[in-house]
Design a protein around this motif. Sequence first.
Motif, PDB file in Angstrom:
ATOM      1  N   PRO A 530       4.445   6.551  -0.783  1.00  0.00           N
ATOM      2  CA  PRO A 530       4.066   5.224  -0.284  1.00  0.00           C
ATOM      3  C   PRO A 530       4.625   4.097  -1.152  1.00  0.00           C
ATOM      4  N   GLU A 531       4.663   4.310  -2.464  1.00  0.00           N
ATOM      5  CA  GLU A 531       5.173   3.268  -3.352  1.00  0.00           C
ATOM      6  C   GLU A 531       6.643   2.984  -3.073  1.00  0.00           C
ATOM      7  N   PRO A 567      -2.358   3.446   2.588  1.00  0.00           N
ATOM      8  CA  PRO A 567      -1.383   2.670   1.809  1.00  0.00           C
ATOM      9  C   PRO A 567      -0.185   2.192   2.615  1.00  0.00           C
ATOM     10  N   ALA A 572      -2.609  -2.786   5.033  1.00  0.00           N
ATOM     11  CA  ALA A 572      -1.975  -2.922   3.723  1.00  0.00           C
ATOM     12  C   ALA A 572      -0.607  -3.590   3.828  1.00  0.00           C
TER      13      ALA A 572
END
Length: 738
Positions: A530-531, A567, A572
């Motif tokens: 996700p990052e 996320p 988000a």
Amino acid sequence: MPPSDQKSLPLPSERPRRVEGLLEGEVTHVTYESETTGFRVLRVRVKGQAEPETVIGVLPAAPPGARIRATGKRYDDPRHGKQFKADTLLVLAPSTLDGVERYLASGLVPGIGPAYAKRIVAAFGEATLEVLDRSPQRLREVSGLGKRRVDAIARAWADHRQVGAIMVFLQSHGASPALATRIYKRFGPKAMAVVSQSPYRLALDVWGVGFKTADQIARSIGIPADSPERAQAGVLHALHQFSERGHVLAEQEELIAATCELLEGEPDAVLRALEVLVAEKRVVREGEALYTPELHGAEERTAERLLGLLGDARRLDDVARAVTEFQKATGLELDETQRSAIAAAAASKVLVVTGGPGVGKTTIVRAILTLFDLARLRVALAAPTGRAAKRLSEATGRDALTLHRLLEFDPKTGAFQANKLDPLEVGALIVDETSMVPLELADSLLQALPDHARLILVGDVDQLPSVGPGAFLRDVIDSGCVPTMRLQRIFRQAEGSSIVANAHRIHEGEIPVGAEGKGEQFYVLDRRTPEEALDVVKELVTSRIPRGFGLDPVDDVQVLTPMQRGPMGAVALNELLQAELNPPREGLAEVRRGARVFRVGDKVMQLRNDYDREVWNGDVGRVASIVLSESRLFVRFDDREVAYGDTDLDELSLAYATSIHKSQGSEYPCVIVPILTQHFVMLSRNLIYTAVTRGKRLVILVAHPRALGLALAEVRKESRKTRLAARLRAKATGSRVG
């Protein structure tokens, strides 16, 4: 006003209290109020303070002279100074004669102005409010007040006291002022009776009220946890939740399990409640299938009407001439499949035309229009959404309407003016993007068609089904009862399209590949976490796409994600993109609703059909302006602005990113689609297919290879529980369903 404050005047004096979070005082002035939204700005004199305090919030009416008791918090507003934001507010009787006079002179009661207010207080003094409550006919003792005016004042005063009592009652049982305002707007003078007798109706009838809120209010008025009424309400709410997920029915076993989880109760009690609901016809049972009466009726009528329209078809004889004239006018050569579709439209009163992008659905629609014109049929064109109707109009050169406008929806009655008794004046109707049409809208449309009318249903059955309950297009095709033309050949106009080619690869379960096409491009970016995905999405939207393709990051770029939460969910992603594209800055107005912030310039989406404002679930606009003093926000949708009050903001969400489901019927110059293993529960082939087919110039998949492989291997069709296909077959053969 509370009953304890209605009998005597004045109330005992109290020492001024400066408890943080509590404010009591007399309203000196109403700076602003909106009866539509309930938002008010009051100036309140607090005993012991030199200057009045400003009280704001969604509040019951509190005219000058009234005393109020409010809870909330004080804060400094950058533009308006110190304010008290009220969470709850009770309106009490005035405690002084001067207050009573200003209270009556405020315009609260039609027929009483400053002059009559002074006379009435002079005549009755401290007994004024008691006279109005108990003996309003005594107002005849006041000079200048005749019987007709006294009767009007008595009625207006009674109405005012009723509204005040209802608002106090709702707040005393756990409803916030905003919720109390919404409940009162929905039920009017019946609000107190509804909440007292059927509090669980709130969860079904008031948008934004969940079962837990209704349950809390029910407990507050004394309904025990083991009451039959609560169990019945739980069954109805659980059944309603199935319809919100797109199902037309629920199997009995799963409905009981869902209700037990909701109520934290036992299956036996839920089953007893279900039997009562079936006996009272509030739930329809068909074998093991359970329906709301509305959805069962819609499915029955839809099947019946479709089969009725299919019968007694008058064949149109101008097929060859239509083909010739269309080819001559457009320079396009129709192949055998397309000619067969035109012949099918001539032979049958109902026809389905389905297929993916680039297979010529629009070409067939234009050719069928030529056929209908030669037959001198009055033709209407329609689609489920405004954007889809606009695209249909651009593709055909004809006017196209939304289905709601075609059927003339009346927000006052909540019904369509075009119906079985007053049908549409059309000889033929062509509906595009039919995969988006929910069952109940399909039912209304079919009922409004005259017996002689022809119907062409156009859409891509491999896309996700409608947001509302049902899978109308898929069921009609699966029934085998309606002639269907499934187009598969990609025509030369689209053969060089990388987006079209990859859409068909995805449809067949094959991995899409990065490629350039005619005026557009397709990319697959490998990101595993996700990052990593968040970083590249942010970079793409804010810099790489605007710089490399000249696209506006707000108007032209749309992030489409499989999920709302998580996320890489829409919530988000919206927070991230709003912070990058429209951050807070001095002079930029904003309003808050819970954890959400809306600023001027934000891209927003409507979350439900709002018939009063004529904005629909999935409509996207931009925040045009915010009037902080009125707590109102204005959104521009295409060519018009729509106002939202404080209590209406739950209908909006940020739309820099949105779910793939919400994107149906829309097209965007660029779409970015994150596909990660965290999305596993939602991944399917037709979900990715739907997302990819939303893009016109640029499609970018930000994908974990394993997640993309899982999606393409999943061939489920967003399974929905319906019986329309089976019902059509049963009615056609004279057999039974269930």
